[in-house]
Design a protein around this motif. Sequence first.
Motif, mmCIF file in Angstrom:
data_model
loop_
_atom_site.group_PDB
_atom_site.id
_atom_site.type_symbol
_atom_site.label_atom_id
_atom_site.label_comp_id
_atom_site.label_asym_id
_atom_site.label_seq_id
_atom_site.Cartn_x
_atom_site.Cartn_y
_atom_site.Cartn_z
ATOM 1 N N PRO A 131 0.699 -0.978 0.203
ATOM 2 C CA PRO A 131 0.385 0.407 -0.258
ATOM 3 C C PRO A 131 0.754 1.372 0.070
ATOM 4 N N GLU A 132 1.905 0.946 0.538
ATOM 5 C CA GLU A 132 2.511 2.495 1.029
ATOM 6 C C GLU A 132 3.580 2.919 -0.566
ATOM 7 N N THR A 133 4.079 2.142 -1.270
ATOM 8 C CA THR A 133 3.632 2.334 -3.215
ATOM 9 C C THR A 133 2.840 2.588 -3.804
ATOM 10 N N ASP A 134 1.377 1.896 -3.661
ATOM 11 C CA ASP A 134 0.439 2.019 -4.009
ATOM 12 C C ASP A 134 0.759 1.232 -4.992
ATOM 13 N N PHE B 159 4.670 -12.065 -0.909
ATOM 14 C CA PHE B 159 4.023 -11.806 -1.944
ATOM 15 C C PHE B 159 4.423 -11.775 -3.399
ATOM 16 N N ALA C 249 -8.522 3.765 3.359
ATOM 17 C CA ALA C 249 -8.486 3.122 1.283
ATOM 18 C C ALA C 249 -8.074 1.197 1.049
ATOM 19 N N GLN C 250 -6.213 1.781 2.688
ATOM 20 C CA GLN C 250 -6.564 -0.130 2.261
ATOM 21 C C GLN C 250 -7.423 -0.741 2.580
ATOM 22 N N GLU D 3 -3.699 -2.142 11.117
ATOM 23 C CA GLU D 3 -3.518 -0.789 11.143
ATOM 24 C C GLU D 3 -3.893 -0.196 10.076
ATOM 25 N N ALA D 4 -4.595 -0.409 8.946
ATOM 26 C CA ALA D 4 -5.530 -0.031 7.799
ATOM 27 C C ALA D 4 -5.437 1.002 7.979
ATOM 28 N N SER D 5 -5.744 1.716 6.467
ATOM 29 C CA SER D 5 -6.357 3.124 6.946
ATOM 30 C C SER D 5 -7.415 2.630 5.835
ATOM 31 N N PHE E 144 -5.787 -5.612 9.024
ATOM 32 C CA PHE E 144 -6.180 -4.293 9.340
ATOM 33 C C PHE E 144 -6.086 -3.864 9.998
#
Lengths: 542, 335
Positions: free
Chosen positions: B74-77, B269, B297-298, B293-295, B291
């Motif tokens: 998620p940090e690099t989309d 992954f 969008a994540q 620590e997910a924001s 989940f």
Amino acid sequence: MSRLRVLSAVLAALACVLTLPGAASATVYAQIEGTGSTWSELIVQQWISDVDANGMKVVYTGGGSSKGRKDFSQDSTDFAISEIPYQGVDEQGNADTSNGREFAYLPIVAGGTAFTYQLKIGNDLVRNLRLSGETLSRIFTNQITNWDDPAITRDNNGRKFPSLPITPVVRSDGSGTTAQFTTWMDKMYPSIWRPYFGRSGLTSYYPRKGRMIGQAGSDQVMNTIAGFAGNGTIGYVEYSYPVNKDYPVVKVLNKAGYFVEPTQYNVAVALTRARINQDKSSQLYLTQILDGVYSNPDPRAYPISSYSYMIIPTGADDPRMTTAKRQTLADFMYYSLCAGQTKAGPYGYSPLPLNLVQAGFDQIAKLKKADPDVDLTDRDVTQCNNPTFDGKHLDQNKLAAIAPQPAACDKLGEGPCGTETGNNQPSTDDNSGGTTGGTTGGSTGSTGGGGGGSVGQAPGSTDPGATTIDPVTGAVVGAPDGTTTSAGAIYANPTELVSSRPADTNTFGLLAVLELIALILLPGLYVAALGRRRNANRLGGR
Amino acid sequence: MTTLHAPDAPLEVRPRKISRKATGADAIFEHASRAVGASVLVITGGVGLFLAWQAYPTLQRYGFGFFTETQWQPETDTLGIAAVLLGTVEVAMVAMTIAFPLALLTALYISEYAPAAIRSTLVSLVDLMAAVPSIVYGLWGFFLIMPHAAEFALWLQKHFGWIPIFQVHADPDAAVWDASRYIASAFCAGIAVAMMVLPMSCAVMRQVFSQTPAGEKEAALALGSTRWGMIRAVVLPFGRGGIIGGTMLGLGRALGETIAVVLIVSPAFEIKPRILEVGTVTVSSLIAGRFGEASTAQLSALLAAGFVLFVITLIVNTVAAIIVNRSRSGAGTDA
């Protein structure tokens, strides 16, 4: 009649006297809940069980600093514990803020991020590995991939380790420990860290690549390293985890050229150079600036030292807080910052120094500001039973003053020392005190911390392993040479490793399969046979 | 002798009118059970709708690439569930490979071989296995099973390494066994999951086996069949639907098993068909691990992965239902 009245008056007066100093005992407590860091979880759980007797109910669950900060921002907890402050905005543009909830950072406990490992020579665990920061950074960026790497040999003064692949174990969840470790790499070894990470700065999510194993939570990292398949693994956790599990930690090279272990003393000395954000208007007020810690020139300083924060809600109209909850939080933190810190050393943490304790008191005062009904009387630093200072000499760090000097064999190019790591004992030649230069006052008698103890172990004289016989080769290892340096060390014998295997695993594999099948089938077959015999008997009897 | 049919019966063409409406206790029972049955549909549908609604932003943003991308960063989309789905299937397959024979044989033993005295004990023991919390299976798998599973994995690699799924990128004949390559794998997780799906599959199979018509079993034995011959000729064909149904039910659970997998696997992954090698990840373990620590969008991305798993499980169970319906229990014995 009058005697009875006198008696009751005396009793009442007595009760009054008894309750006066403990005004807090009349206060109402309410259960508070928090989540966050696994780095500091062990000591926090200890504090919680300590205050339980006083009627304070605190519930804390780990889950990682990232989770702690998020839960706090969603109003689902009363406090959070994190190693890093809110980052504002993460790389994806998502907010890492408190979501408008008013809060303050409160330092709670210091400690060293330790590198624990399992490395076996023959069947013996190496317990005195030394590594420089650069070697560590290169290990955790997959540049050094084997234990026989020349850089590791050089750090250990020519001592060779077997040819065994290095398996770094990293955190797979959002972790403050990861954030602290990557901050250190980013500040000290940017040329190693940044190409691997792909950008600059810290991260809470370790970018796992290659051989690395990812595990969730500090305890799972520790379990994996200490597990049966841990040979060759190395991972980063708070020092208390290996201490708890009696596992060795890496002695890390500091600026002064000594390899040191993150005991409470070495962390306390290192943190004397920690700068704290004193700008009270800043969002990051009281957060740590550790550049000075990383390059602290004191020979006793452990470079990767840091401390952990509690995030407390300070808003007057906070949706979760009540007077009773604020009172619980204030009293819990008063205990933690003062008497609770005596527990820090034995657990593998380091007590907070005076400046941070004072700052913590200021932060607790914000709870009273939010709610005037919170009772903070008798909350004075001079009464604080914190092992780093006493009430009379508030200007000096007692713990850093009594911190023993490192052993001569811990110096770069000397040794390596034969003493074991990971047992919370400082490695030092300083047996009597007073012989060390530099800081004075080596009063080794009382440490205040208790369990840590400052009685140094002189390796040459006390180490029982001075004439260890290698179980594989039968040779004497670490032959005593009369110096205080190399006694008891386990030395590598890279060519003899095949002999450490019990036998042909092929045969044993087959045997294991047969055994497994037998284990499942035999009881059933036996019962069946029994039944058949009984049937036969019955039929025969007829 | 009177005949059964009255002579004027053919004249009565119109049958007596029977009210289709239940009355009294029947009506209450009918409505109550209809309400309960419907609520299952509503709840399942609600879960599906919720997941779909949550997943929509992610699926819209990443499009089809969400299914082909392997990385979950998620940090690099970069987000995708190719590796996650493969890992889910691998763990489930390992689990079913182990659980299916165990469940089938256990069910057969309990229903056909076990002495009556211990039968009920065995049944409750199997049920007890279902009651053990999955975290216990996870810890059991981590501390007790994984060391032996790793040794077994090494043995498999040595002898069957030429089969692609048993490959491990490590030298099996190395001087020091590279143990860390053989742990935290889909294989290790699959063993723990197998123990969790076993009781479910076993219970369904046993139920069906125990309903085999006694007359047909006795007929087979009377014709001179051995016990096993009777089972092969009567019990197994009769219970085919139950075997398939139980297995599919177990598969559905194996696909979604979470905590034990989180404890055991090391997240990796990548498209990794090598089930013995360290590192894999499943949809449910990904959600459980991230989940917290997910924001927002994540979280949407995680629930998108959950939605895909939901659809897959739905398909598996539907196919199972169709198969079970077609091969009606006992159909095989009619011939």
